[in-house]
Design a protein around this motif. Structure first.
Motif, PDB file in Angstrom:
ATOM      1  N   ARG A 153       0.828  -1.217   0.000  1.00 45.09           N
ATOM      2  CA  ARG A 153       0.000   0.000   0.000  1.00 45.09           C
ATOM      3  C   ARG A 153       0.858   1.262   0.000  1.00 45.09           C
ATOM      4  O   ARG A 153       0.419   2.328  -0.432  1.00 45.09           O
ATOM      5  N   GLN A 154       2.092   1.147   0.478  1.00 48.99           N
ATOM      6  CA  GLN A 154       3.025   2.273   0.494  1.00 48.99           C
ATOM      7  C   GLN A 154       3.872   2.333  -0.782  1.00 48.99           C
ATOM      8  O   GLN A 154       4.884   3.033  -0.821  1.00 48.99           O
ATOM      9  N   ASN A 155       3.481   1.598  -1.805  1.00 51.28           N
ATOM     10  CA  ASN A 155       4.164   1.586  -3.102  1.00 51.28           C
ATOM     11  C   ASN A 155       5.515   0.890  -3.043  1.00 51.28           C
ATOM     12  O   ASN A 155       6.399   1.155  -3.860  1.00 51.28           O
ATOM     13  N   VAL A 156       5.711  -0.002  -2.080  1.00 54.66           N
ATOM     14  CA  VAL A 156       6.925  -0.826  -2.052  1.00 54.66           C
ATOM     15  C   VAL A 156       6.718  -2.005  -3.001  1.00 54.66           C
ATOM     16  O   VAL A 156       5.680  -2.669  -2.963  1.00 54.66           O
ATOM     17  N   TYR A 157       7.696  -2.250  -3.844  1.00 59.68           N
ATOM     18  CA  TYR A 157       7.623  -3.333  -4.818  1.00 59.68           C
ATOM     19  C   TYR A 157       8.081  -4.637  -4.172  1.00 59.68           C
ATOM     20  O   TYR A 157       9.203  -4.727  -3.667  1.00 59.68           O
ATOM     21  N   LEU A 158       7.206  -5.642  -4.196  1.00 58.63           N
ATOM     22  CA  LEU A 158       7.563  -6.963  -3.671  1.00 58.63           C
ATOM     23  C   LEU A 158       7.556  -8.031  -4.763  1.00 58.63           C
ATOM     24  O   LEU A 158       7.620  -9.222  -4.462  1.00 58.63           O
ATOM     25  N   GLY A 159       7.489  -7.596  -6.001  1.00 53.90           N
ATOM     26  CA  GLY A 159       7.511  -8.552  -7.106  1.00 53.90           C
ATOM     27  C   GLY A 159       6.390  -8.283  -8.089  1.00 53.90           C
ATOM     28  O   GLY A 159       5.446  -7.530  -7.807  1.00 53.90           O
ATOM     29  N   ASP A 160       6.498  -8.910  -9.258  1.00 54.87           N
ATOM     30  CA  ASP A 160       5.442  -8.807 -10.249  1.00 54.87           C
ATOM     31  C   ASP A 160       4.227  -9.605  -9.793  1.00 54.87           C
ATOM     32  O   ASP A 160       4.276 -10.331  -8.793  1.00 54.87           O
ATOM     33  N   GLU A 161       3.155  -9.493 -10.551  1.00 58.38           N
ATOM     34  CA  GLU A 161       1.888 -10.111 -10.123  1.00 58.38           C
ATOM     35  C   GLU A 161       2.002 -11.600  -9.798  1.00 58.38           C
ATOM     36  O   GLU A 161       1.450 -12.051  -8.786  1.00 58.38           O
ATOM     37  N   PRO A 162       2.724 -12.406 -10.599  1.00 60.98           N
ATOM     38  CA  PRO A 162       2.826 -13.828 -10.251  1.00 60.98           C
ATOM     39  C   PRO A 162       3.474 -14.051  -8.879  1.00 60.98           C
ATOM     40  O   PRO A 162       3.052 -14.928  -8.114  1.00 60.98           O
ATOM     41  N   ARG A 163       4.500 -13.244  -8.556  1.00 61.49           N
ATOM     42  CA  ARG A 163       5.173 -13.396  -7.258  1.00 61.49           C
ATOM     43  C   ARG A 163       4.257 -12.934  -6.125  1.00 61.49           C
ATOM     44  O   ARG A 163       4.180 -13.585  -5.073  1.00 61.49           O
ATOM     45  N   VAL A 164       3.561 -11.835  -6.330  1.00 59.59           N
ATOM     46  CA  VAL A 164       2.633 -11.340  -5.312  1.00 59.59           C
ATOM     47  C   VAL A 164       1.501 -12.340  -5.100  1.00 59.59           C
ATOM     48  O   VAL A 164       1.065 -12.578  -3.966  1.00 59.59           O
TER      49      VAL A 164
END
Length: 471
Positions: free
Chosen positions: A453-464
């Motif tokens: 929600r804070q715009n931190v990237y945790l991966g592309d959609e498959p990883r998320v």
């Protein structure tokens, strides 16, 4: 050594907050801002009279462009991206920083100080300047607060959670949490020069482009150096390039050595010919990284001697630049770094230790709190939450990249990863404080969702999706 016993005495409790952040570098600011934005009451403690840490007090006013991976994918976002965008908005750096030609993003350190204050004030996070942590308050293995000292005296600060962003793991070391330390470490004192005609310096380098040290530091060819300067307004001469035999700067150094006008060493200060340069076209300033010492930074006597000698060496190096380097004839020192820049110091033994092999292989972690990059264009890698949790103590997280649990040491000491760790630590500290939960037992999925929600990237959609974090 002669010893004395300090008498016990009562001290006032100055503050009771949700989250205490020790250290006001960029990791500490990210932690404080993230925690305050998560609705925690936050107090940040800083020993200087301004924020920024190594990026300001250390004058390392150039952030490695490790925002991108996989040939241009923006993987470092959140507060790190926000800081750079705010620098652009205030004229502190170029809007063209996203170019693949840019290995490092130089910026105006005074503008950085301003935007960090603004971010803290907007988040409603409190600051104590000119304050140092002198002791800790522990109860049954849990950190419950800090003892601080300032002109106001010796005071207690109570907190539900604490983030150690000191850069030296000062708080963690006082709690009894296990850590490593292998002195001496490399340190340098940077300085900033103004009234530099960097275009004249570029034209001098262009006379012999084959001398540009293209395989040093962040490797770039002369052609890319040239385009970066002409198109983006960033002047990048690689750190250590002056010591590269046959390079532009090495050629000038040899001339000075022959005349007895220069030495590569002065006392305990070495590598005076390193000549890392990060400059800005629009204000004719350049940061010089060229004064090194091997020092035990936890010994105030050693550190004081190194800082004293290095500060004198700044003027010695500046004299050489004025006399021998085209474009520097009328340049002058604007500032020497208030603090010695220490590359490695204490680092914790955490609940997990991230290794170089795991970074190289992009190992996956269920508790990831951010995705780093090995450099533009670079490769991505995941950072686990457990590497910022010290063993054997509750209520504490470590946010500095130098202090995180890695092997070898300092794997996460870059600015982008420091800010990333700070944002994750601050968010985790706020969540734990609001739910009366142990940081060690915190619901990681709640933390990860908050970071997204804070715009931190945790991966592309498959990883998320794999992490079950899709909304």
């Amino acid at each position: 050594m002669k010893m004395m016993e300090e008498p016990k005495k009562e001290i006032p409790v100055a503050e009771e907050v949700d989250v205490i952040v020790a250290g006001g570098g960029i990791a500490g600011v990210a932690a404080a801002v993230a925690a305050a934005r998560s609705r925690a009451e936050v107090l940040l403690i800083e020993r200087n009279g301004f924020l920024g840490g190594v990026a300001a007090a250390g004058l390392m006013a150039s952030i490695g462009n490790r925002f991108f991976a996989d040939n241009g994918k923006l993987v470092v976002r959140g507060i790190a991206l926000e800081m750079v965008e705010r620098l652009v908005d205030k004229g502190g750096t170029s809007a063209k920083w996203k170019s693949p030609l840019v290995p490092k993003i130089p910026f105006d350190p005074e503008i950085l100080k301003l935007i960090l204050i603004e971010m803290m004030e907007e988040a409603d996070a409190k600051i104590y300047f000119h304050t140092v942590v002198s002791d800790i308050i522990m109860s049954e293995g849990r950190l419950e607060g800090l003892i601080v000292e300032s002109k106001s005296g010796r005071e207690a600060i109570l907190g539900k959670t604490v983030v150690d962003a000191t850069g030296d793991a000062d708080v963690a070391s006082k709690t009894g949490a296990p850590f490593n330390y292998e002195p001496p470490g490399s340190a340098s004192l940077e300085f900033r020069m103004g009234n530099v005609d960097l275009h004249r310096t570029y034209e001098h380098f262009k006379e012999n482009p084959e001398r540009y040290p293209s395989d040093v530091d962040a490797p770039r060819s002369f052609e890319k150096f040239e385009k970066n300067w002409l198109e983006n307004g960033f002047f990048y001469y690689p750190h250590g390039g002056g010591g590269k035999p046959g390079s532009n700067m090495a050629f000038l150094v040899e001339k000075a050595l022959e005349k007895g006008d220069f030495s590569k060493e002065k006392g305990i200060i070495t590598s005076l010919d390193a000549f890392g340069m990060d400059g800005l076209a629009w204000n004719n300033t350049v940061i010089i990284n060229s004064n090194f010492a091997k020092v035990n930074d936890l010994d105030v006597r050693e550190e004081s001697k190194a800082e004293l000698e290095a500060r004198k060496s700044c003027f010695y190096v500046a004299d050489f630049l004025r006399k021998y380097v085209p474009g520097f004839e009328k340049a002058f020192i604007i500032e020497t770094a208030p603090d010695l820049g220490v590359r490695v110091t204490r680092w914790i033994i955490g609940e997990y230790t991230l290794t170089r092999e795991e970074i190289d292989k992009d190992a996956k972690f269920g508790d990831l709190i951010g995705v780093g990059s090995t450099g533009f264009p670079g490769a991505r890698y995941e950072i686990p939450y457990r590497c910022i949790i010290p063993q054997k103590v509750e209520g504490l997280l470590v946010a500095s990249g130098k202090s995180a649990s890695t092997k070898p040491r300092g794997l996460l000491r870059g600015m982008t990863t420091c800010i990333m760790l700070g944002q994750a630590a601050g968010t985790a500290a706020a969540l734990a404080a609001s739910t009366a939960t142990s940081l060690r037992k915190l619901d990681v999925m709640k933390l990860q969702r908050s970071l997204i929600r804070q715009n931190v990237y945790l991966g592309d959609e498959p990883r998320v999706k794999e992490l079950d974090l899709l909304p």
